[in-house]
Scaffold this motif. Structure first.
Motif, PDB file in Angstrom:
ATOM      1  N   ASP B 347      23.343  14.243  35.463  1.00 33.54           N
ATOM      2  CA  ASP B 347      24.475  15.226  35.288  1.00 33.54           C
ATOM      3  C   ASP B 347      25.187  14.420  34.176  1.00 33.54           C
ATOM      4  N   ASP B 348      25.971  15.320  33.206  1.00 31.25           N
ATOM      5  CA  ASP B 348      26.932  14.465  32.241  1.00 31.25           C
ATOM      6  C   ASP B 348      28.421  14.416  32.777  1.00 31.25           C
ATOM      7  N   SER B 349      28.735  14.460  33.815  1.00 32.89           N
ATOM      8  CA  SER B 349      30.043  14.337  34.409  1.00 32.89           C
ATOM      9  C   SER B 349      29.918  12.894  35.240  1.00 32.89           C
ATOM     10  N   SER B 350      31.048  11.965  34.925  1.00 33.20           N
ATOM     11  CA  SER B 350      31.234  10.580  35.340  1.00 33.20           C
ATOM     12  C   SER B 350      31.746  11.116  36.977  1.00 33.20           C
ATOM     13  N   PHE B 351      32.372  12.002  37.148  1.00 30.33           N
ATOM     14  CA  PHE B 351      32.950  12.134  38.388  1.00 30.33           C
ATOM     15  C   PHE B 351      31.751  12.565  39.353  1.00 30.33           C
ATOM     16  N   GLU B 352      30.845  13.693  38.838  1.00 32.52           N
ATOM     17  CA  GLU B 352      29.999  14.003  39.929  1.00 32.52           C
ATOM     18  C   GLU B 352      28.656  12.810  39.860  1.00 32.52           C
ATOM     19  N   CYS B 353      28.467  11.913  38.935  1.00 29.53           N
ATOM     20  CA  CYS B 353      27.713  10.922  38.969  1.00 29.53           C
ATOM     21  C   CYS B 353      28.145  10.069  40.218  1.00 29.53           C
ATOM     22  N   ASP B 354      29.662   9.475  40.003  1.00 23.77           N
ATOM     23  CA  ASP B 354      29.976   8.734  40.690  1.00 23.77           C
ATOM     24  C   ASP B 354      30.118   9.012  42.227  1.00 23.77           C
ATOM     25  N   ALA B 355      30.326  10.519  42.646  1.00 24.44           N
ATOM     26  CA  ALA B 355      30.442  10.976  43.804  1.00 24.44           C
ATOM     27  C   ALA B 355      29.152  10.958  44.409  1.00 24.44           C
ATOM     28  N   VAL B 356      28.034  11.068  43.558  1.00 22.59           N
ATOM     29  CA  VAL B 356      26.785  11.011  44.031  1.00 22.59           C
ATOM     30  C   VAL B 356      26.182   9.528  44.363  1.00 22.59           C
ATOM     31  N   ARG B 357      26.631   8.787  43.444  1.00 25.40           N
ATOM     32  CA  ARG B 357      26.347   7.212  43.684  1.00 25.40           C
ATOM     33  C   ARG B 357      26.852   6.827  44.850  1.00 25.40           C
ATOM     34  N   GLN B 358      28.039   7.239  45.149  1.00 22.48           N
ATOM     35  CA  GLN B 358      28.838   6.607  46.322  1.00 22.48           C
ATOM     36  C   GLN B 358      28.230   7.101  47.460  1.00 22.48           C
ATOM     37  N   GLN B 359      27.834   8.511  47.610  1.00 24.30           N
ATOM     38  CA  GLN B 359      28.046   9.225  49.014  1.00 24.30           C
ATOM     39  C   GLN B 359      26.130   9.332  49.158  1.00 24.30           C
ATOM     40  N   LEU B 360      25.118   9.290  48.030  1.00 19.20           N
ATOM     41  CA  LEU B 360      24.033   9.223  48.200  1.00 19.20           C
ATOM     42  C   LEU B 360      23.531   8.208  47.361  1.00 19.20           C
ATOM     43  N   PRO B 361      23.697   6.919  47.691  1.00 11.39           N
ATOM     44  CA  PRO B 361      23.071   5.794  46.928  1.00 11.39           C
ATOM     45  C   PRO B 361      21.625   5.696  46.734  1.00 11.39           C
ATOM     46  N   MET B 362      20.901   6.361  47.506  1.00 10.12           N
ATOM     47  CA  MET B 362      19.577   6.359  47.474  1.00 10.12           C
ATOM     48  C   MET B 362      18.843   7.466  46.575  1.00 10.12           C
ATOM     49  N   VAL B 363      19.791   8.325  46.112  1.00  9.29           N
ATOM     50  CA  VAL B 363      19.551   9.183  44.836  1.00  9.29           C
ATOM     51  C   VAL B 363      19.480   8.285  43.564  1.00  9.29           C
ATOM     52  N   LYS B 364      18.705   8.352  42.622  1.00  9.76           N
ATOM     53  CA  LYS B 364      18.703   7.755  41.338  1.00  9.76           C
ATOM     54  C   LYS B 364      19.543   8.730  40.384  1.00  9.76           C
ATOM     55  N   THR B 365      20.707   8.222  40.410  1.00 10.63           N
ATOM     56  CA  THR B 365      21.619   8.940  39.614  1.00 10.63           C
ATOM     57  C   THR B 365      21.882   8.538  38.077  1.00 10.63           C
ATOM     58  N   ILE B 366      21.559   9.443  37.052  1.00  5.30           N
ATOM     59  CA  ILE B 366      21.751   9.112  36.099  1.00  5.30           C
ATOM     60  C   ILE B 366      22.520  10.035  34.947  1.00  5.30           C
ATOM     61  N   GLN B 367      23.567   9.510  33.993  1.00 11.32           N
ATOM     62  CA  GLN B 367      24.371  10.444  33.453  1.00 11.32           C
ATOM     63  C   GLN B 367      24.040  10.528  31.734  1.00 11.32           C
ATOM     64  N   VAL B 368      24.049  11.824  31.641  1.00 13.22           N
ATOM     65  CA  VAL B 368      23.907  12.179  30.211  1.00 13.22           C
ATOM     66  C   VAL B 368      24.997  11.338  29.274  1.00 13.22           C
ATOM     67  N   PRO B 369      24.265  10.566  28.295  1.00 12.29           N
ATOM     68  CA  PRO B 369      25.281   9.897  27.472  1.00 12.29           C
ATOM     69  C   PRO B 369      26.287  10.619  26.824  1.00 12.29           C
ATOM     70  N   ALA B 370      27.406  10.099  26.585  1.00 11.91           N
ATOM     71  CA  ALA B 370      28.330  10.622  25.973  1.00 11.91           C
ATOM     72  C   ALA B 370      27.928  10.842  24.361  1.00 11.91           C
ATOM     73  N   THR B 371      27.368   9.854  23.875  1.00 13.78           N
ATOM     74  CA  THR B 371      27.089   9.887  22.692  1.00 13.78           C
ATOM     75  C   THR B 371      25.311  10.528  22.693  1.00 13.78           C
ATOM     76  N   LEU B 372      25.322  11.909  22.085  1.00 12.70           N
ATOM     77  CA  LEU B 372      24.256  12.606  22.462  1.00 12.70           C
ATOM     78  C   LEU B 372      22.921  12.046  21.881  1.00 12.70           C
ATOM     79  N   SER B 373      22.960  11.193  20.632  1.00 19.13           N
ATOM     80  CA  SER B 373      21.939  11.017  20.075  1.00 19.13           C
ATOM     81  C   SER B 373      21.266   9.854  21.094  1.00 19.13           C
TER      82      SER B 373
END
Lengths: 79, 593
Positions: B347-373
């Protein structure tokens, strides 16, 4: 100036001994874990920590605390 | 921050010094291990420092690794000593330049005979070592790489020839052993850079050619190939949509405004990433969507956007709604019947990534980097999570299978009554009698079915043919399809006719189609056929086995009266005129004779 505490910390970590074991008399002869394998890693770690490049001829020979101090101080002054 | 977290941070940082890594590893290993593992190192170079980096990557996967160092250049002896120490995993790193003293430099002057003898020696030694190690759980075999450079700018010289030849030899010898995983060390050197990978000072003094940087990358690849030393097995990639699959927000930028052109920045990055995701899907990875959007908007992009690479058919489950993402991910795992720990979420959103990391730590959460390259590099890491451990051929193209199941589950929740749900499946059953083209499949099914198998009588192909040809028998086969696809030939009825009795010799079905009424839908046709043959009664037998308890009351449910019960069997009988199997109006039955 060479930070002796940092030096002792690096040596203690790399030689897996307590930091108190690293005194001015410490050498390959006094520290049992200081073997040639650990010595290589120690040289690499010192280079990384003090951002110097230890010349080939010194790398194998700095097998005591005093010798390490000497070589590192020279290198740091030359920077 | 706890000291454990600080130490983990040191291990995760790319520029931590050797001293810092050693300290952090030593600190983290003081904790009680959750899992532990022993690995033997066998090499013809000094590779002791690799142990530190294997321990580091082990700790990052929650595993304490104990390293056992082998002798210098003694693969066979090392295997022996590892075996006696009870070690089941090994890293083997043959080194080209030490095959003979300064082997690379000598090559031009070696005779072809000597070189051939050396190759044979390498083959023999490693084959013997592999043979001795064939009960190891895993062996990571580094291929050869060169230590020096080719002077010829084309890269082709005596060393590159020999390198290819000896690597081919290693691969050939390793091929017979499924526990060997080859690691391409030339690519490790390429990745970290030749200058960074080697330290000539210690090579010539102590045959220790490698730097920590090289070992770190090598250990990272071992960790990838073992799926974090056996701690994870990812199967599902859950993708956000806006700014993950395309640039922009579909709800605001609309179809014409989102960025997905292969010819323009930044659309070209998203377009490229979609190709990568599609390739993962072809390798058996399940793709899902989890996006806060109007479903219709996202569907429209998938169906109509001219540059979309991912097709609706490549997505197993869509959670496109306004629920929070942890809720959607939980539902998604349930629908697919997979653990949350087999999910990678992008997901690109830090908010969504944090929510998943906190509530579902067993899911491997990866954020789309802000620098698209940087996005392609991140996706390469995602690909490694799924593919570095290898993929089996039969796991490819799992999407269709899972999608059928997930679709059924989704539908199931929408219908209030089971019958309405079944009707929505648009099930079609084709019943055939004595279909000679299906003999092989019929026999196979009779050999394999255990659970839905009323008598567990098995029939070889020859027996099936004999029954089909007999005037006193019939073999019915049924094929099931529904709106999601074909399940194929999934059920067989063996009938015998004698003295006015139609006897069900056996009835068996594949578990794939059980529970939808197919098992009862076929019987009015079979009983009318029996009546046309002049039979007056229908008889059946249930013989219990270790596995067929689920059909113990099948004939009762079918409407056949129980006439006798013994320890070994239950017997049923009914007059054909009074036999009325349950109705299944949701199934369209076709009898093809």
């Amino acid at each position: 100036m060479l930070d002796e505490n940092t030096l002792k910390q690096v040596m203690a970590t790399l030689l897996t001994v307590d930091i108190t074991a690293i005194d001015s008399e410490a050498s390959m002869d006094t520290i049992a874990t200081w073997d040639s394998l650990r010595h290589m890693n120690l040289v690499l770690a010192l280079e990384e920590e003090f951002k110097v490049s230890i010349p080939d001829e010194d790398a194998g020979n700095i097998t005591s605390y005093k010798l390490i101090m000497l070589v590192l101080e020279e290198l740091l002054q030359a920077k | 921050m706890s000291s454990n977290n600080a130490d983990t941070l040191v291990l995760n940082k790319a520029d931590s010094t050797l001293t810092q890594v050693m300290q952090a590893v030593a600190n983290l290993e003081k904790a009680e291990p959750r899992r532990s593992l022993s690995i033997g190192l066998s090499s013809s170079a000094t590779t002791e420092l690799l142990g530190l980096y294997l321990r580091k990557h082990g700790l990052l996967s929650g595993t304490h690794i104990t390293i056992h160092l082998g002798n210098y250049d003694d693969p066979i002896g090392d295997v022996d000593s590892f075996l006696s120490a009870g070690i089941e995993h090994m890293v083997m790193l043959p080194f080209l330049d030490t095959l003979m003293p300064s082997f690379e430099a000598q090559l031009e002057s070696l005779t072809p005979e000597l070189l051939a003898a050396k190759e044979l020696d390498v083959r023999n030694r490693y084959r013997m070592a592999f043979e001795k190690a064939k009960f190891f759980k895993s062996i990571f075999l580094g291929s050869f790489h060169r230590f020096g450079h080719a002077a010829d700018v084309s890269g082709a010289d005596a060393v590159s020839d020999v390198l290819n030849r000896f690597n081919q030899a290693l691969r050939e010898e390793a091929a017979a052993f499924p526990n060997i995983c080859i690691i391409d060390t030339e690519d490790v050197v390429r990745t970290v850079g030749h200058t960074a990978a080697f330290d000539a000072r210690f090579y010539f003094r102590s045959k220790a050619p490698y730097t920590g940087i090289y070992f770190n990358e090598l250990a990272r690849r071992v960790a990838s190939a073992t799926r974090g030393f056996g701690t994870h097995f990812y199967k599902v990639l859950v993708l956000d949509c806006d700014n993950t699959l395309w640039g922009g927000v579909i709800g605001e930028d609309l179809m014409g405004g989102i960025k997905l052109s292969p010819y323009d920045y930044p659309g070209n990055i998203f377009w490229r990433m979609q190709h990568e995701f599609a390739a993962l899907e072809r390798n058996g990875i399940l793709l899902c969507l989890c996006s806060k959007n109007n479903l219709a908007d996202v569907d429209e992009v998938f169906q109509k956007h001219p540059e979309m690479i991912l097709k609706p058919s490549q997505i197993v489950v869509k959670k496109v709604n306004w629920n929070d993402k942890p809720t959607n991910l939980r539902a998604l795992a349930q629908e697919l019947n997979v653990g949350l720990d087999s999910i990678v979420f992008l997901d690109d959103s830090s908010f969504e990534c944090d929510a998943v990391r906190q509530q579902l730590p067993m899911v491997k959460t990866i954020q789309v980097p802000a620098t698209l390259s940087e996005y392609p590099r991140v996706v390469k890491e995602i690909k490694e999570l799924f593919l570095a451990g290898g993929i089996s051929a039969d796991s490819r193209c799992k999407t269709e299978q899972y999608r059928q199941r997930a679709d059924s589950v989704t539908l199931q929740t929408q219908f209030e009554s089971q019958n309405a749900y079944l009707a929505s499946l648009e099930m079609k059953v084709e019943l055939s009698c004595n279909e000679t083209g299906s003999v092989a499949r019929i026999s196979e099914l009779s050999m394999k079915s255990n659970q839905f198998n009323l008598t567990t009588r098995r029939f070889s192909e020859a027996e099936v043919i004999k029954l089909m040809q007999s005037p006193d028998a019939a073999v019915y086969s049924l094929s099931v399809s529904d709106k999601f696809g074909k399940a194929g030939l999934t059920g067989v009825v063996f009938m015998r006719y004698f003295d006015g009795v139609a006897q069900i010799d056996n009835f068996l079905m594949s578990c794939r189609v059980i529970g939808r009424g197919v098992e009862t839908a076929i019987w009015s046709e079979i009983s009318s056929n029996a009546a046309r043959r002049g039979c007056a009664a229908l008889r059946a037998t249930y013989i219990p086995s270790a596995k067929n308890a689920q059909v113990a009351d099948f004939y009762e449910r079918l409407g056949l009266p129980l006439t006798d019960t013994t320890v070994d069997a239950k017997y049923y009988s009914a007059a054909l005129t009074s036999f009325t199997p349950p109705v299944t109006p949701w199934i369209e039955l076709t009898y093809v004779g």
